[in-house]
Design a protein around this motif. Structure first.
Motif, PDB file in Angstrom:
ATOM      1  N   SER A   1       0.852  -1.191   0.000  1.00  0.00           N
ATOM      2  CA  SER A   1       0.000   0.000   0.000  1.00  0.00           C
ATOM      3  C   SER A   1       0.886   1.237   0.000  1.00  0.00           C
ATOM      4  O   SER A   1       2.059   1.177   0.376  1.00  0.00           O
ATOM      5  CB  SER A   1      -0.891   0.016   1.248  1.00  0.00           C
ATOM      6  OG  SER A   1      -0.090   0.067   2.422  1.00  0.00           O
TER       7      SER A   1
ATOM      8  N   GLY B   1       5.581  -5.269  -2.786  1.00  0.00           N
ATOM      9  CA  GLY B   1       4.634  -5.661  -3.835  1.00  0.00           C
ATOM     10  C   GLY B   1       4.246  -7.119  -3.796  1.00  0.00           C
ATOM     11  O   GLY B   1       4.743  -7.894  -2.981  1.00  0.00           O
TER      12      GLY B   1
ATOM     13  N   LYS C   1      -5.954  -5.876  -5.512  1.00  0.00           N
ATOM     14  CA  LYS C   1      -4.503  -5.792  -5.709  1.00  0.00           C
ATOM     15  C   LYS C   1      -4.009  -7.082  -6.351  1.00  0.00           C
ATOM     16  O   LYS C   1      -3.539  -7.995  -5.664  1.00  0.00           O
ATOM     17  CB  LYS C   1      -3.793  -5.556  -4.371  1.00  0.00           C
ATOM     18  CG  LYS C   1      -4.098  -4.183  -3.773  1.00  0.00           C
ATOM     19  CD  LYS C   1      -3.453  -4.022  -2.406  1.00  0.00           C
ATOM     20  CE  LYS C   1      -3.858  -2.667  -1.811  1.00  0.00           C
ATOM     21  NZ  LYS C   1      -3.455  -2.538  -0.397  1.00  0.00           N
TER      22      LYS C   1
ATOM     23  N   THR D   1       0.979  -5.918  -8.473  1.00  0.00           N
ATOM     24  CA  THR D   1       0.769  -4.629  -7.803  1.00  0.00           C
ATOM     25  C   THR D   1       1.957  -4.350  -6.874  1.00  0.00           C
ATOM     26  O   THR D   1       2.301  -5.184  -6.035  1.00  0.00           O
ATOM     27  CB  THR D   1      -0.531  -4.657  -6.965  1.00  0.00           C
ATOM     28  OG1 THR D   1      -1.617  -5.001  -7.827  1.00  0.00           O
ATOM     29  CG2 THR D   1      -0.791  -3.305  -6.326  1.00  0.00           C
TER      30      THR D   1
ATOM     31  N   LEU E   1       1.648   3.599  -6.476  1.00  0.00           N
ATOM     32  CA  LEU E   1       1.264   2.191  -6.560  1.00  0.00           C
ATOM     33  C   LEU E   1       1.112   1.866  -8.045  1.00  0.00           C
ATOM     34  O   LEU E   1       0.339   2.515  -8.748  1.00  0.00           O
ATOM     35  CB  LEU E   1      -0.060   1.975  -5.831  1.00  0.00           C
ATOM     36  CG  LEU E   1      -0.468   0.523  -5.575  1.00  0.00           C
ATOM     37  CD1 LEU E   1       0.373  -0.087  -4.456  1.00  0.00           C
ATOM     38  CD2 LEU E   1      -1.955   0.446  -5.193  1.00  0.00           C
TER      39      LEU E   1
ATOM     40  N   ARG F   1       0.735  -1.084 -11.276  1.00  0.00           N
ATOM     41  CA  ARG F   1       0.413  -2.461 -11.675  1.00  0.00           C
ATOM     42  C   ARG F   1       1.359  -2.862 -12.793  1.00  0.00           C
ATOM     43  O   ARG F   1       1.289  -2.345 -13.902  1.00  0.00           O
ATOM     44  CB  ARG F   1      -1.034  -2.558 -12.144  1.00  0.00           C
ATOM     45  CG  ARG F   1      -1.980  -2.435 -10.967  1.00  0.00           C
ATOM     46  CD  ARG F   1      -3.348  -2.977 -11.269  1.00  0.00           C
ATOM     47  NE  ARG F   1      -4.202  -2.756 -10.102  1.00  0.00           N
ATOM     48  CZ  ARG F   1      -5.521  -2.718 -10.156  1.00  0.00           C
ATOM     49  NH1 ARG F   1      -6.146  -2.918 -11.305  1.00  0.00           N
ATOM     50  NH2 ARG F   1      -6.219  -2.511  -9.060  1.00  0.00           N
TER      51      ARG F   1
ATOM     52  N   VAL G   1      -1.687   3.301 -10.453  1.00  0.00           N
ATOM     53  CA  VAL G   1      -3.095   3.291 -10.054  1.00  0.00           C
ATOM     54  C   VAL G   1      -3.350   4.188  -8.845  1.00  0.00           C
ATOM     55  O   VAL G   1      -4.497   4.483  -8.515  1.00  0.00           O
ATOM     56  CB  VAL G   1      -3.614   1.853  -9.779  1.00  0.00           C
ATOM     57  CG1 VAL G   1      -3.694   1.072 -11.080  1.00  0.00           C
ATOM     58  CG2 VAL G   1      -2.731   1.114  -8.786  1.00  0.00           C
TER      59      VAL G   1
END
Lengths: 427, 427
Positions: free
Chosen positions: B325, B350, B361, B365, B380, B382, B422
Motif C-alpha cells: 500500500s 509488492g 490488488k 501490484t 502504486l 500495476r 493506479v
C-alpha cells in the motif's frame, strides 16, 4: 532423423544478442537423443531467409526456425517462407481472437501492427503460444517440415517443451527425454572434475556432460537406456564420493533452490546479514514463491556504520580485525539472529574489488558466518582475484551452501577446491 | 563487402557451449560498419565442413572460420579446407619453431600431437597467435579468402583485433569503428516504441536498432557516416521527446548505472527498504565498485514483523492498508531514512505472485516510496500478471528510476507505458 536449425534476426547475427536459444534447443533435443545436424544464422533480409529455407527444403526432415515472428516490419519469417514456397499469407482467425483476448486481459488495446502476427502461410498448422502474441506454426515444403518459433526465450521454451517435442516424439518416434541426473558443483574446474572422475568407468548407456554456468559447473548424467536401480545408485555414490564437498546440489538449478526446499520443509526461519553480496543471498531466496514462510528478511550492512548500528558489531572489532574478518562476520550473524529472533542467520562480508585488497587480505577474501542454536561458525575464504560480480556470485553461493550443509547435518565448513579456506572458527 | 562466418565444433552445435565468439566477432565487425551476411554452425564432421566451405567459396569475399585448430583428432578445419580445395597440408616451419619455443618457455616438452598445428594448407598465409599454440591462417579459394581462427575466446579476440581487422581495413577499406548511441527504455514494447518513432525520418546515415533485454528495450542509434553535431542533437531531442518517461538512461547498461553515476557525483547517500525485491535494488548498486561511497546499506523486510520492528511501520497501517500500500511503502521509506540518517531512502513492497493477488490488488501490484528532504513520494503501480522474477526485476528498475529522476530534478512519478500507476501520494 535429420534436423537442422535456422536462427534469424539481425540482433542475433550481429551479436547484439548472444544466441542462447540455439544452445538451449540443441540441449533439449540431445536429451531426446537427437543431434542437430547444422545451424544457419541469417539476418532480417528477405533474400537470405528464402535462400536458407530453399537450401534446407528436401534435405532435412525438420527445420526449426527461431525468431522473426514479431509485429514489426523487420520480422519476416512468415512472409519469407510463404515467398519461398510461392504461397500466400492468410489470416488465422483463431489466433487473432486469442491475441485480442491476450491484450484485453492486460487492459490495453491491440495495436494494428499485431494483426500481422495472425497472418500465417496458407495451410500452416498453428502452434499455440500461451505466453505471448507470436504464435508458432509449421508448414511442409518438399517433404521438410519447417517449424517456426518465437525469438523471446520464455516463449520459445514453453512452445518447444509443450508442443514441438511431444510432436517429434509422436510423429518421428524420437525417444522420450532421457532421464537426466544433474550434479551441481562449485570450486572445481571442468578439467579437475574430469580428472576426479577418470577412474570411474561409465556404463556405455550413460553419457556424462559438463555445463559451465557461473558459479557452477553442472555434471549431467544422461541415461540412454534402462539401468538397474542398484547399479545406478552405486554409480551415483561413487561419483559423489569423488566430487566430495564440491557437490552442492542434485537436480536443482542452484544452491538457493536446495536451501529453499529444505527450509520450506523444516519450518526453520532464516535472516541474512550481507555486506559485499549486497542483498544477493536474500534475493535468490525471495525468487522462490513461498519463501516468506521462512525468510524473515535481512540487513544489507554495506557501511561500517550500518554494521554497528543495525547488527551491534562492536567498533573495537571493526578497528582491530577489519570489516572482512571472522570476528566481524560472527558478530553480524549473531546480531542478526538475536535481532530477528530467527533460528538461523547467515552473514557475508568480503572484498569484491577491484580496489580494497591488501597483501594480507587480497581481493576475493570473504568472511562468512552461520549463527544457529549451537553457536556461530565462521570461515574466511579466498575466492581468487576475479571480477567483482564473479566474487559476489561465488560468495552468495558459498553462504547459501553453509545453510544447506547445516540443514543436511553436514559439517558447515567444506573444501571447495580452488576456493581456499584460510581461517575458521567457532564462537 | 560480403562476409560470412562458419563456426565449428560439436560442443557449439550441441549447445554444451553457448557461442559467444560468434556474437563478439559480429559486434566488432559492426563497429566497423560491416554486417556479417550469414553464419553457419557445423559439427566436427569432415563432410559437413567441406560442404560449408564449398557453399561459401565464390559467394563471399571473406569467410571467417572459428574453431577446429586444436591438436586433437576432432579438430579438422585445416584438413577440411585442404580437402575441399584439393590441396595438401604442408609443414609450416616457422610456426613449428614458434610453438616449440612456446612450450620451452613453459618448461614442458611439446607433445607430438601439437605438430599437427603447424600443418597448414599449401600456400596459406600464417596468422600469428601470441597467446596459444593454434596459429590462424588464410587461404584463397575461388576468389574467397577463408580466414581460420582458434576457438579459445582469448586467442580469437587477440587475433581478430591485432591481425584480422587491421588486414580488412587495409585490404578491403572497411571503416574505423563507428559511434553508437544507446537509449534505455522500460514500459514500452518494441512495437509501441516503433510506433512512437514512426514520425521521425532518420537520416540515411543513421541506423536504428532495438534490443530487448529484460526489463529493458534498448534503442541503438548507429552513425554510419559523419553527422553534423546540431542535426544529431536535434534528432536525439526529437527521439527523447517521443519516448518520454519510458527513457530511463542513455549510454548506460542499466538504471542502476545511471543512479550510481549520479550518486557518486552528488555525494548524496541512499538506503534501501525492500520487500518483494528482496535485496535486488541494493545488490544492483553494490555491483558497481565505489558504491560504498553513497550506499549506507538496506533492509530486506520481507515479513510484516520485520517491517514493524526494523522500520517502524505501524501495525495499524499494516492492518488497515496492507503490506502492499502507499501507506506502508511511505512508512518503510521514512523509517529507513530516519534510521540510517541518509539523504534518500527508497522502498518497495509488492505482490510478486504467483499467489497472494486479490481483485483489488492483483499479482504485479507494487508500492514504491522515495523519502527525501522534502517529504515522501509514493506510488502504486500495476506491473502486470507476469512471472515472479519479471515482476521483481521490473519493480527494482522502477524503484531505481525514481531515485534517478529525483537526482535529475525530474518529477519522481513517471508514465511508463504499460506499467500503470493506479495511485500516488505525498507525505
Amino acid at each position: 532423423m535429420h534436423i537442422e536449425m535456422i536462427c534469424t534476426g539481425e540482433e542475433v547475427l550481429s551479436g547484439q544478442i548472444v544466441d542462447t536459444n540455439a544452445a538451449w534447443v540443441a540441449q533439449r533435443l540431445l536429451e531426446h537423443g537427437v543431434e542437430i545436424h547444422s545451424r544457419v544464422t541469417v539476418g532480417d533480409r528477405m533474400d537470405d531467409l528464402t535462400a536458407a529455407f530453399a537450401a534446407a527444403a528436401g534435405r532435412a526432415d525438420v527445420v526449426l526456425v527461431n525468431g522473426g515472428l514479431g509485429p514489426t516490419e523487420d520480422d519476416l519469417s512468415g512472409a519469407a517462407i510463404a515467398a519461398a514456397m510461392g504461397i500466400e499469407l492468410e489470416l488465422h482467425q483463431g489466433w487473432l481472437t486469442t491475441m485480442t483476448a491476450f491484450f484485453e486481459r492486460r487492459g490495453r488495446p491491440m495495436a494494428n501492427v499485431n494483426r500481422k502476427q495472425a497472418m500465417l502461410p496458407a495451410g500452416a498448422v498453428m502452434i499455440d503460444n500461451p505466453v505471448g502474441t507470436a504464435c508458432g506454426f509449421r508448414v511442409r515444403w518438399q517433404g521438410t517440415w519447417f517449424v517456426f518459433t518465437p525469438g523471446v526465450p520464455s516463449e520459445l521454451k514453453k512452445m518447444l517443451l509443450d508442443e514441438i517435442l511431444p510432436w517429434l516424439v509422436r510423429d518421428y518416434g524420437i525417444a522420450a527425454a532421457m532421464p537426466l541426473h544433474r550434479l551441481l558443483t562449485i570450486g572445481q574446474g571442468e578439467s579437475q572434475l574430469a580428472h576426479l572422475l577418470q577412474s570411474i568407468a561409465l556404463p556405455e548407456y550413460v553419457d556424462l556432460g559438463y555445463r559451465a554456468s557461473l558459479p557452477y559447473i553442472e555434471l549431467k548424467l544422461m541415461r540412454r537406456g534402462p539401468v538397474q536401480a542398484d547399479a545406478w545408485q552405486a554409480l551415483l555414490a561413487r561419483i559423489r564420493g569423488e566430487i566430495g564437498d564440491a557437490l552442492v546440489g542434485e537436480n536443482v538449478v542452484s544452491v538457493a533452490e536446495a536451501v529453499h526446499q529444505q527450509l520450506s520443509e523444516r519450518l526453520l526461519t532464516l535472516v541474512t546479514a550481507e555486506s559485499c553480496t549486497g542483498g544477493m543471498v536474500a534475493s535468490q531466496l525471495v525468487d522462490f514463491p513461498g519463501s516468506s514462510a521462512y525468510l524473515h528478511g535481512g540487513w544489507i550492512t554495506y557501511s561500517n556504520v550500518a554494521k554497528q548500528r543495525e547488527l551491534n558489531v562492536s567498533e573495537r572489532t571493526l578497528v582491530c580485525h577489519g570489516a572482512v574478518s571472522l570476528e566481524t562476520a560472527a558478530e553480524m550473524a549473531r546480531g542478526a539472529r538475536e535481532r530477528a529472533g530467527t533460528d538461523l542467520a547467515i552473514s557475508v562480508s568480503g572484498i569484491a574489488g577491484p580496489e580494497g585488497g591488501t597483501e594480507d587480505k587480497p581481493v576475493g577474501t570473504v568472511a562468512f558466518a552461520l549463527a544457529h542454536q549451537g553457536g556461530v561458525e565462521v570461515q574466511l575464504l579466498r575466492l581468487g582475484a576475479r571480477e567483482r560480480n564473479q566474487i559476489r556470485v561465488l560468495a552468495a553461493t558459498v553462504a547459501l551452501d553453509m545453510v544447506r550443509r547445516y540443514l543436511l547435518g553436514l559439517p558447515v565448513m567444506a573444501d571447495y577446491g580452488y576456493l581456499k579456506r584460510v581461517a575458521q572458527g567457532q564462537y
